[in-house]
Design a protein around this motif. Structure first.
Motif, PDB file in Angstrom:
ATOM      1  N   PHE A 172     -28.903  18.138 -21.622  1.00 26.90           N
ATOM      2  CA  PHE A 172     -27.583  17.660 -22.042  1.00 26.90           C
ATOM      3  C   PHE A 172     -26.505  17.961 -21.005  1.00 26.90           C
ATOM      4  O   PHE A 172     -25.313  17.845 -21.288  1.00 26.90           O
ATOM      5  CB  PHE A 172     -27.200  18.286 -23.383  1.00 26.90           C
ATOM      6  CG  PHE A 172     -28.041  17.815 -24.522  1.00 26.90           C
ATOM      7  CD1 PHE A 172     -27.618  16.780 -25.344  1.00 26.90           C
ATOM      8  CD2 PHE A 172     -29.277  18.391 -24.775  1.00 26.90           C
ATOM      9  CE1 PHE A 172     -28.398  16.329 -26.390  1.00 26.90           C
ATOM     10  CE2 PHE A 172     -30.070  17.948 -25.827  1.00 26.90           C
ATOM     11  CZ  PHE A 172     -29.635  16.919 -26.631  1.00 26.90           C
ATOM     12  N   GLY A 173     -26.924  18.366 -19.843  1.00 24.15           N
ATOM     13  CA  GLY A 173     -25.974  18.636 -18.777  1.00 24.15           C
ATOM     14  C   GLY A 173     -25.864  20.092 -18.401  1.00 24.15           C
ATOM     15  O   GLY A 173     -25.257  20.431 -17.381  1.00 24.15           O
ATOM     16  N   GLY A 174     -26.394  20.984 -19.237  1.00 19.58           N
ATOM     17  CA  GLY A 174     -26.358  22.412 -18.935  1.00 19.58           C
ATOM     18  C   GLY A 174     -24.960  22.924 -18.655  1.00 19.58           C
ATOM     19  O   GLY A 174     -24.727  23.660 -17.698  1.00 19.58           O
ATOM     20  N   LEU A 175     -24.017  22.563 -19.510  1.00 15.34           N
ATOM     21  CA  LEU A 175     -22.631  22.969 -19.295  1.00 15.34           C
ATOM     22  C   LEU A 175     -22.479  24.483 -19.443  1.00 15.34           C
ATOM     23  O   LEU A 175     -23.231  25.124 -20.182  1.00 15.34           O
ATOM     24  CB  LEU A 175     -21.709  22.271 -20.291  1.00 15.34           C
ATOM     25  CG  LEU A 175     -21.620  20.747 -20.194  1.00 15.34           C
ATOM     26  CD1 LEU A 175     -20.603  20.214 -21.199  1.00 15.34           C
ATOM     27  CD2 LEU A 175     -21.253  20.308 -18.790  1.00 15.34           C
ATOM     28  N   PRO A 176     -21.488  25.076 -18.760  1.00 14.69           N
ATOM     29  CA  PRO A 176     -21.245  26.511 -18.930  1.00 14.69           C
ATOM     30  C   PRO A 176     -20.725  26.808 -20.330  1.00 14.69           C
ATOM     31  O   PRO A 176     -20.163  25.926 -21.001  1.00 14.69           O
ATOM     32  CB  PRO A 176     -20.181  26.814 -17.867  1.00 14.69           C
ATOM     33  CG  PRO A 176     -19.497  25.506 -17.636  1.00 14.69           C
ATOM     34  CD  PRO A 176     -20.566  24.460 -17.794  1.00 14.69           C
ATOM     35  N   GLN A 177     -20.900  28.035 -20.768  1.00 13.84           N
ATOM     36  CA  GLN A 177     -20.488  28.416 -22.123  1.00 13.84           C
ATOM     37  C   GLN A 177     -19.029  28.081 -22.407  1.00 13.84           C
ATOM     38  O   GLN A 177     -18.695  27.615 -23.490  1.00 13.84           O
ATOM     39  CB  GLN A 177     -20.737  29.913 -22.331  1.00 13.84           C
ATOM     40  CG  GLN A 177     -22.186  30.310 -22.407  1.00 13.84           C
ATOM     41  CD  GLN A 177     -22.683  30.497 -23.829  1.00 13.84           C
ATOM     42  OE1 GLN A 177     -21.924  30.643 -24.767  1.00 13.84           O
ATOM     43  NE2 GLN A 177     -24.003  30.504 -23.980  1.00 13.84           N
ATOM     44  N   TRP A 178     -18.154  28.287 -21.427  1.00 14.51           N
ATOM     45  CA  TRP A 178     -16.726  28.068 -21.671  1.00 14.51           C
ATOM     46  C   TRP A 178     -16.390  26.608 -21.942  1.00 14.51           C
ATOM     47  O   TRP A 178     -15.309  26.299 -22.461  1.00 14.51           O
ATOM     48  CB  TRP A 178     -15.881  28.593 -20.512  1.00 14.51           C
ATOM     49  CG  TRP A 178     -16.147  27.975 -19.166  1.00 14.51           C
ATOM     50  CD1 TRP A 178     -16.923  28.481 -18.165  1.00 14.51           C
ATOM     51  CD2 TRP A 178     -15.632  26.725 -18.678  1.00 14.51           C
ATOM     52  NE1 TRP A 178     -16.928  27.622 -17.085  1.00 14.51           N
ATOM     53  CE2 TRP A 178     -16.144  26.536 -17.380  1.00 14.51           C
ATOM     54  CE3 TRP A 178     -14.783  25.752 -19.218  1.00 14.51           C
ATOM     55  CZ2 TRP A 178     -15.840  25.416 -16.608  1.00 14.51           C
ATOM     56  CZ3 TRP A 178     -14.487  24.630 -18.453  1.00 14.51           C
ATOM     57  CH2 TRP A 178     -15.003  24.474 -17.161  1.00 14.51           C
ATOM     58  N   ALA A 179     -17.308  25.692 -21.621  1.00 14.48           N
ATOM     59  CA  ALA A 179     -17.093  24.267 -21.863  1.00 14.48           C
ATOM     60  C   ALA A 179     -17.829  23.778 -23.108  1.00 14.48           C
ATOM     61  O   ALA A 179     -17.890  22.567 -23.351  1.00 14.48           O
ATOM     62  CB  ALA A 179     -17.543  23.453 -20.652  1.00 14.48           C
ATOM     63  N   VAL A 180     -18.376  24.694 -23.893  1.00 13.39           N
ATOM     64  CA  VAL A 180     -19.184  24.297 -25.049  1.00 13.39           C
ATOM     65  C   VAL A 180     -18.768  25.017 -26.331  1.00 13.39           C
ATOM     66  O   VAL A 180     -18.663  24.399 -27.393  1.00 13.39           O
ATOM     67  CB  VAL A 180     -20.684  24.563 -24.780  1.00 13.39           C
ATOM     68  CG1 VAL A 180     -21.529  24.170 -26.002  1.00 13.39           C
ATOM     69  CG2 VAL A 180     -21.152  23.815 -23.544  1.00 13.39           C
TER      70      VAL A 180
END
Length: 326
Positions: A172-180
């Motif tokens: 799903f893009g492996g976004l960083p925690q701060w963006a999720v």
């Protein structure tokens, strides 16, 4: 569709034959007896019903819920998370992420398949929970199901409200925690003082923007409605987009809960009400009901997934297509 709520009456179970008032829900979730008044929830001693969920005083770490100042190693991680979140969640960043993820071109799978993916996710922003997310979803859903047996849309909303956290996974893009994950807030207007760890906003590119900060409305207007306000990007808004783009038949109150359940500055502190519409005000009543279960059902008690799965599968079939684009 707007669903009206007169008033949420919070009641709890009194003693059973064994002299305890623990409430056992489907799947094995137990509500503790010893609870105290918290955020307006009544003490067990003065209650007469034997059906409703009681909010415990402490979380799985032995601390009060949403205590962002408690001394612990996890709290240090949580604070660093919010520093990164507040620095990077700008108006331009949010617009970019919404445009990218609204394409729904990454994965095709069912709701339950997504639930199972959450076994791989732990939310670093949450000071109250260190279990896989699927445990929390089922704890929340089962507690609501017990107290609101006729509102099946609310049971399903509870099950799926955090599914957007799959944004953390590589597919799903492996976004960083701060963006999720973490609390959400509007962008394009001033950052309210009630937002946790507010001081870190000083390094956000929007912090000193005259366009966003000259009035309390920023680029918006009084009563414009939250659907017209950009929120910091994360799992809430992503799951809302997934539901809408895939044609869910959940009522508007359910979609409101999904989209704003992390908007604590509003439903905990009363901030940003000047941006709300009349419809928002009605849907907020359901969100506040939901929030009690979302926050206080976090415990170490495990849910029997296979026992409750058939019921939730029937709700998925009722309100969603068999396969969704994500």
């Amino acid at each position: 569709m707007t669903i009206l709520v007169e008033k949420a009456e919070i009641v709890a179970k009194v003693e059973d034959q064994n002299g305890t008032s623990d409430l056992v829900l489907d799947g094995g979730f137990v509500v503790p007896k010893d609870v105290a008044e918290n955020d307006g929830f009544m003490k067990a001693e003065g209650l007469v019903s034997n059906d409703e969920f009681i909010a415990p005083e402490i979380n799985a770490f032995g601390q009060t819920f949403r205590d962002y100042n408690a001394e612990s190693e996890r709290q240090k991680d949580v604070e660093e998370f919010y520093r990164l979140n507040h620095v990077h969640q700008s108006y331009d960043f949010v617009k970019k992420m919404r445009e990218e993820y609204k394409k729904m071109n990454r994965v095709e799978m069912s709701i339950w398949e997504c639930c199972e993916l959450l076994n791989e996710v732990v939310d670093d922003s949450d000071p109250d929970l260190d279990e896989p997310q699927i445990e929390h979803l089922l704890q929340t859903a089962e507690a609501i199901r017990k107290d609101y047996p006729d509102e099946d849309w609310l049971h399903l909303t509870a099950l799926i409200h955090d599914l957007g956290k799959v944004l953390l996974l590589p597919s799903f893009g492996g976004l960083p925690q701060w963006a999720v994950v973490g609390d959400t807030h509007p962008v394009g207007c001033p950052f309210d003082d009630s937002i946790v760890h507010h001081r870190y906003f000083k390094d956000n590119p929007d912090y000193n923007s005259p366009e966003y900060n000259s009035t309390q409305y920023g680029i918006y207007a009084h009563g414009i409605g939250l659907k017209n306000v950009l929120m910091s990007w994360g799992h809430d808004d992503y799951m809302y987009l997934v539901a809408k783009e895939n044609g869910t038949t959940l009522p508007e109150a359910g979609l409101f809960i999904i989209r704003y359940h992390s908007f604590y500055p509003l439903h905990k502190c009363g901030a940003y009400k000047h941006l709300m519409s009349k419809e928002d005000e009605e849907n907020l009543k359901w969100l506040k009901i939901f929030n009690k279960y979302d926050l206080y059902s976090k415990s170490k008690v495990r849910i029997d997934v296979e026992k409750v799965k058939p019921y939730y599968m029937s709700l998925v079939e009722k309100y969603f297509p068999a396969k969704l684009k994500w």
